[in-house]
Scaffold this active site. Structure first.
Site, PDB file in Angstrom:
ATOM      1  N   GLU A  87      -0.467   4.177  -9.697  1.00 55.70           N
ATOM      2  CA  GLU A  87      -0.205   5.245  -8.740  1.00 55.70           C
ATOM      3  C   GLU A  87       0.924   6.137  -9.233  1.00 55.70           C
ATOM      4  OE1 GLU A  87      -1.697   2.690  -4.891  1.00 55.70           O
ATOM      5  OE2 GLU A  87       0.427   2.950  -5.189  1.00 55.70           O
ATOM      6  N   CYS A 344       9.259   4.439  -1.962  1.00 57.51           N
ATOM      7  CA  CYS A 344       9.820   3.469  -2.905  1.00 57.51           C
ATOM      8  C   CYS A 344       9.357   2.064  -2.590  1.00 57.51           C
ATOM      9  CB  CYS A 344      11.333   3.407  -2.772  1.00 57.51           C
ATOM     10  SG  CYS A 344      12.142   4.811  -3.395  1.00 57.51           S
TER      11      CYS A 344
HETATM   12  N1  SAH Z   1      11.538  -0.841 -11.802  1.00 57.56           N
HETATM   13  C1  SAH Z   1      12.486   0.173 -11.598  1.00 57.56           C
HETATM   14  C2  SAH Z   1      11.907   1.448 -11.066  1.00 57.56           C
HETATM   15  C3  SAH Z   1      10.882   1.335  -9.988  1.00 57.56           C
HETATM   16  S1  SAH Z   1      11.412   0.658  -8.432  1.00 57.56           S
HETATM   17  C4  SAH Z   1      13.610  -0.293 -10.724  1.00 57.56           C
HETATM   18  O1  SAH Z   1      13.489  -1.356 -10.116  1.00 57.56           O
HETATM   19  O2  SAH Z   1      14.622   0.392 -10.685  1.00 57.56           O
HETATM   20  C5  SAH Z   1      12.288   2.049  -7.727  1.00 57.56           C
HETATM   21  C6  SAH Z   1      13.251   1.700  -6.613  1.00 57.56           C
HETATM   22  O3  SAH Z   1      12.573   1.272  -5.434  1.00 57.56           O
HETATM   23  C7  SAH Z   1      14.236   0.592  -6.957  1.00 57.56           C
HETATM   24  O4  SAH Z   1      15.534   1.047  -6.717  1.00 57.56           O
HETATM   25  C8  SAH Z   1      13.859  -0.520  -5.996  1.00 57.56           C
HETATM   26  O5  SAH Z   1      14.976  -1.292  -5.659  1.00 57.56           O
HETATM   27  C9  SAH Z   1      13.323   0.237  -4.835  1.00 57.56           C
HETATM   28  N2  SAH Z   1      12.432  -0.525  -3.973  1.00 57.56           N
HETATM   29  C10 SAH Z   1      11.572  -1.508  -4.328  1.00 57.56           C
HETATM   30  N3  SAH Z   1      10.884  -1.943  -3.247  1.00 57.56           N
HETATM   31  C11 SAH Z   1      11.316  -1.229  -2.187  1.00 57.56           C
HETATM   32  C12 SAH Z   1      10.951  -1.176  -0.795  1.00 57.56           C
HETATM   33  N4  SAH Z   1       9.989  -1.936  -0.299  1.00 57.56           N
HETATM   34  N5  SAH Z   1      11.604  -0.286  -0.021  1.00 57.56           N
HETATM   35  C13 SAH Z   1      12.543   0.542  -0.509  1.00 57.56           C
HETATM   36  N6  SAH Z   1      12.893   0.561  -1.816  1.00 57.56           N
HETATM   37  C14 SAH Z   1      12.296  -0.317  -2.643  1.00 57.56           C
END
Ligand code: SAH
Ligand code: SF4
Length: 353
Positions: A87, A344
């Site tokens: 996605e 996110c």
């Molecule tokens: N793998 C990388 C980039 C993708 S995740 C990383 O972890 O930084 C991007 C962001 O989304 C990260 O900061 C992560 O902590 C956040 N994230 C993951 N799951 C989430 C959720 N369910 N709600 C809000 N943010 C989330």
């Protein structure tokens, strides 16, 4: 057949040999305009177009699904050549500016308990073409370059590498994709407008500091209470926070700018005064801004037997205030895209819940 749209110009020139370099430049510019079919490359002789069709393809993946949220977020479901689905998301900021959120892996090996992508497990790394294609598809969705037009990135003002996967576990391929996206002869997207978010792979941060590209960096800290962090983000068991901090300091000393410390706020789990104090301690000596992201719901995710939940508004307020009192600069992430499970941490599930 080799796929052309992920090749930086030098590699494209080599791949097309014995064709002269100016042909490679013509094709590179067509791809930058979003023209993904040789038939439409009108300044190439017809016979050459036919020959190229027999040797190469321009693009490898296809947009299979398109979801548009009421808030303007567009989520694309993209089928890769081997049939895995990923996605990519176009976030509508204030005004006309949009942000393209790109994936770097199908699934993710990091296994963070709060993240939908992490719950899928890891399928494979994306190759440069598959990363560039996401940008081109989102740009088209944003009304940027359309086949035959000039090279324009339309309303896309920023790129965030925050989609599915951990970018620093696929840095070599990502680097090639970004070389294509930022080449002044092609898509010409400014590197300063690209932010990479990592769960904290120190070797990758150092590699990025040493060899570029010179992007903005965000660390998904979640909490600086180390034991808790290891339980929430299993990959960090082999990435001690002290080493991550050293890598961030090195990144800044090599000319990297301010680092964003992201903390997804999990109701009742990482919003205590101990979390606030540890976060402030971690940030000490670095140039940072803290970005708080209230957890976006994903059904079925649990932490140590208990269902995860969103933080209450009071919890978010109180945690923000504590961080500010400790001298930190704090921003809050907007919650765009929830209606299409495109916010996110929600990527990896195509039908909206
Ligand atoms: N793998 C990388 C980039 C993708 S995740 C990383 O972890 O930084 C991007 C962001 O989304 C990260 O900061 C992560 O902590 C956040 N994230 C993951 N799951 C989430 C959720 N369910 N709600 C809000 N943010 C989330
Ligand atoms: Fe992977 Fe980032 Fe999700 Fe963690 S938060 S599982 S590192 S995509």
């Amino acid at each position: 057949m080799p796929v052309l749209c992920g090749l930086p110009l030098a590699e494209l020139t080599q791949a097309l040999a014995p064709l002269p370099r100016f042909r490679a430049v013509q094709i590179f510019k067509w791809i930058a305009r979003g023209v993904l079919s040789f038939d439409l490359m009108s300044d190439l002789p017809l016979s050459l177009r036919e020959e190229l069709k027999g040797r190469f393809t321009v693009c490898s993946s296809v947009v299979a699904e398109r979801h548009i949220d009421n808030d303007g977020t567009v989520k694309l479901g993209i089928d890769l050549a081997n049939s895995a689905r990923i996605e990519a998301v176009l976030l509508a900021d204030a005004g006309e500016r949009r942000t393209a959120c790109l994936s770097t892996q199908a699934g993710c090996p990091a296994g963070c308990v709060f993240c939908k992508t992490g719950s899928l497990g890891f399928m494979r790394n994306l190759n440069p073409a598959e990363i560039v294609e996401q940008f081109l598809f989102l740009r088209e969705a944003a009304g940027g370059s359309i086949a035959g037009g000039s090279i324009a990135n339309g309303s896309i003002a920023n790129i965030v590498i925050m989609g599915m996967g951990e970018p620093l576990l696929n840095l070599a391929e990502l680097r090639r994709a970004l070389a294509v996206i930022s080449d002044p002869q092609g898509m010409n997207f400014s590197k300063r407008r690209i932010t990479l978010s990592t769960c904290g792979i120190s070797e990758g941060i150092i590699d990025l500091a040493d060899k570029g590209p010179n992007l903005c960096l965000a660390l998904s800290l979640t909490t600086a209470c180390e034991e808790k962090r290891k339980r929430l983000m299993p990959v960090t068991t082999t990435q001690p926070l002290a080493r991550v901090k050293e890598a961030l300091a090195y990144f800044q000393c090599k000319g990297g700018g301010r680092i964003t410390l992201e903390a997804v706020l999990l109701g009742g789990i990482n919003t205590t005064s101990e979390d606030a104090a540890a976060l402030a301690e971690f940030a000490r000596g670095l140039d940072t801004v803290v970005n708080l992201i209230p957890w976006n719901p994903v059904q079925g995710l649990v932490f140590e037997g208990k269902a995860l939940k969103e933080p209450s508004a009071r919890e978010v307020e109180s945690f923000t205030r504590q961080l500010e009192e400790l001298g930190l600069k704090v921003t809050r992430r907007y919650r765009k895209g929830r209606g299409v499970m495109g916010a996110c941490g929600q990527l990896g599930q195509l039908s909206p819940t």
